[in-house]
Motif scaffolding. Structure first.
Motif, PDB file in Angstrom:
ATOM      1  N   UNK A  71       0.806  -1.213   0.000  1.00 15.38           N
ATOM      2  CA  UNK A  71       0.000   0.000   0.000  1.00 15.38           C
ATOM      3  C   UNK A  71       0.844   1.271   0.000  1.00 15.38           C
ATOM      4  N   UNK A  72       2.174   1.093   0.212  1.00 14.44           N
ATOM      5  CA  UNK A  72       3.048   2.270   0.152  1.00 14.44           C
ATOM      6  C   UNK A  72       3.453   2.593  -1.279  1.00 14.44           C
ATOM      7  N   UNK A  73       3.101   1.703  -2.223  1.00 12.78           N
ATOM      8  CA  UNK A  73       3.381   1.942  -3.639  1.00 12.78           C
ATOM      9  C   UNK A  73       2.218   2.748  -4.225  1.00 12.78           C
ATOM     10  N   UNK A  74       2.512   3.932  -4.703  1.00 14.62           N
ATOM     11  CA  UNK A  74       1.492   4.830  -5.245  1.00 14.62           C
ATOM     12  C   UNK A  74       1.648   4.916  -6.758  1.00 14.62           C
ATOM     13  N   UNK A  75       0.570   4.685  -7.501  1.00 15.47           N
ATOM     14  CA  UNK A  75       0.566   4.818  -8.958  1.00 15.47           C
ATOM     15  C   UNK A  75      -0.090   6.132  -9.342  1.00 15.47           C
ATOM     16  N   UNK A  76       0.570   6.854 -10.238  1.00 10.93           N
ATOM     17  CA  UNK A  76       0.043   8.136 -10.694  1.00 10.93           C
ATOM     18  C   UNK A  76       0.002   8.185 -12.219  1.00 10.93           C
ATOM     19  N   UNK A  77      -0.777   9.117 -12.717  1.00  9.46           N
ATOM     20  CA  UNK A  77      -1.009   9.252 -14.160  1.00  9.46           C
ATOM     21  C   UNK A  77      -0.820  10.712 -14.562  1.00  9.46           C
ATOM     22  N   UNK A  78      -0.021  10.925 -15.597  1.00  7.55           N
ATOM     23  CA  UNK A  78       0.192  12.269 -16.145  1.00  7.55           C
ATOM     24  C   UNK A  78      -0.143  12.232 -17.625  1.00  7.55           C
ATOM     25  N   UNK A  85      -1.666  12.607 -11.364  1.00  8.38           N
ATOM     26  CA  UNK A  85      -2.867  12.341 -10.574  1.00  8.38           C
ATOM     27  C   UNK A  85      -2.831  10.895 -10.087  1.00  8.38           C
ATOM     28  N   UNK A  86      -3.120  10.682  -8.806  1.00  7.52           N
ATOM     29  CA  UNK A  86      -3.098   9.330  -8.247  1.00  7.52           C
ATOM     30  C   UNK A  86      -4.230   8.488  -8.836  1.00  7.52           C
ATOM     31  N   UNK A  87      -3.859   7.254  -9.275  1.00  6.59           N
ATOM     32  CA  UNK A  87      -4.862   6.351  -9.843  1.00  6.59           C
ATOM     33  C   UNK A  87      -5.014   5.075  -9.024  1.00  6.59           C
ATOM     34  N   UNK A  88      -4.157   4.872  -8.015  1.00  3.73           N
ATOM     35  CA  UNK A  88      -4.309   3.688  -7.180  1.00  3.73           C
ATOM     36  C   UNK A  88      -3.078   3.414  -6.353  1.00  3.73           C
TER      37      UNK A  88
END
Length: 420
Positions: free
Chosen positions: A36-43, A66-69
């Motif tokens: 859960x410490x791994x953050x996926x983002x989208x640009x 932007x965070x996606x999950x």
């Protein structure tokens, strides 16, 4: 070109992208990474943003998305608003706020079901830095193919024996029924297949471009003069004129040994003082002076490459704006003088031709010490000059000295130029 550095993936509106973190490895097995410490983002980047930077903003390591999950694996749906745009998904480790993994997608326009790419035509041979152009033909009449469809044509590329991938230029995906782009350096010496498509690509609908190894000839100080096709000699990059001369290569006599084709000439070559520059009239004016044959010995008055009125010791010259080795042009004066002498004495062009060729071989080293029976550019230049002489001079009647008068025809000096 990003083809051999970073790959841009393809996606479609409505498809799901499955993202998996593969680069988070904790050295201490007893203290593993919390998923859960791994953050996926989208640009998301539009076409204009990508086009502004040759190295492409899509690969820049910035945390501005932007965070996606959260988690080691997530999925993200491609929305209609993403069509025609680039999306960079990247994973961060929350503990350190460090970007650890990035992947870039281009969202293709939706395919048109009833239109397909029927065929393609384009450049068949090119060189590094030159422009390749391709144009497709559609399965439907032009009146039924909308501009949006034309703009939606996608391209795959196969470089040599490498796998097929999307055609990208400076990290920008190429789209359109008519395309043009500059050949990247990594394509040098390779055969490149370009495959346009709207729905699915196939090698049956493709065009192949042979990329020659571009060898740029420069001055000692690195000033570019002209470019050659170095593929046959496994040469590319830059080489000085002196280094090229020492290799024995030449670009002006295609039927002679050690030929390397000329690709292009720098527009400012005649402005360079590292070369001497001449017109073909100047070459002919020097050659049509009647001299004793001994004048053509090395350093003699007829030695054009050494004469102050000729190359004056320069290795490389231009004639009519085209570069040549000075010693090649130097063969012309000897040939014209000897041929006309023999024509005056024999009145027979064929005899004069044979005797001049023989004399040229006999004095292949300029001193008569070493015969040259090879297919050298010197011998080819002699034959070229003889061919010019045979059109320039006709035989008249015998004069009181028992020789034949020669009648000079209006045959232009420019016809000496080294064109196939």
């Amino acid at each position: 070109m990003s083809m051999n550095r970073k790959k841009i993936n393809s996606a479609h509106v409505g498809s799901y992208i499955y993202l998996t973190a593969t680069e988070f490895v904790h050295q201490n097995a007893s203290n593993p990474v919390d998923p859960q410490s791994v953050i996926w983002k989208k640009k998301v980047f539009d076409d204009k943003e990508v086009g502004q930077d040759n190295h492409s903003v899509v690969w820049q390591i910035n945390d501005d998305g932007q965070t996606v999950g959260n988690g080691m694996s997530v999925q993200c749906k491609i929305e209609k608003s993403d069509e025609g745009k680039y999306i960079r998904f990247y994973a961060m480790l929350n503990d350190f706020l460090t970007v650890k993994q990035s992947v870039v997608f281009f969202v293709d326009p939706l395919p048109v079901p009833y239109v397909r790419v029927k065929s393609v035509t384009g450049t068949s041979e090119s060189a590094v830095g030159d422009t390749v152009r391709c144009q497709v033909e559609y399965s439907e009449p032009d009146s039924r193919v909308s501009q949006k469809t034309r703009d939606s044509v996608k391209w795959m590329v196969k470089i040599g024996d490498e796998k097929e991938e999307r055609l990208t230029v400076n990290d920008k995906v190429i789209l359109g029924g008519e395309i043009s782009f500059k050949v990247p350096e990594e394509w040098s010496g390779k055969s490149v297949m370009l495959m346009p498509f709207l729905n699915e690509h196939t090698q049956k609908v493709s065009c192949t471009v042979t990329i020659v190894g571009k060898l740029i000839v420069t001055t000692k100080s690195g000033i570019e003069l002209f470019a050659l096709n170095g593929s046959a000699h496994n040469l590319s990059g830059k080489i000085t004129a002196r280094e090229l001369y020492d290799l024995g290569l030449q670009w002006f006599e295609s039927d002679a040994d050690n030929y390397i084709p000329l690709i292009s000439i720098h527009s400012n070559i005649t402005g360079r003082n590292e070369l001497k520059h001449f017109s073909w009239k100047q070459i002919v004016d020097f050659a049509e002076i009647d001299r004793w044959m001994i004048s053509y010995r090395s350093g003699g008055d007829g030695d054009w490459k050494a004469s102050k009125k000729g190359a004056a010791g320069f290795l490389l010259v231009t004639v009519g704006g085209v570069p040549y080795w000075a010693d090649a042009i130097g063969q012309i004066a000897f040939t014209v003088d000897y041929y006309t002498d023999r024509l005056e004495h024999t009145g027979n062009k064929s005899t004069a031709r044979d005797e001049t060729i023989e004399k040229g071989k006999q004095f292949g080293d300029g001193a008569g010490l070493r015969r040259d029976d090879t297919n050298s550019y010197d011998n080819s230049v002699i034959i070229r000059a003889i061919n010019w002489c045979s059109m320039r001079y006709n035989v008249g009647g015998k004069n009181w000295m028992g020789t034949y008068d020669l009648i000079k025809a209006d045959y232009a000096p420019e016809n000496l130029s080294f064109k196939k």
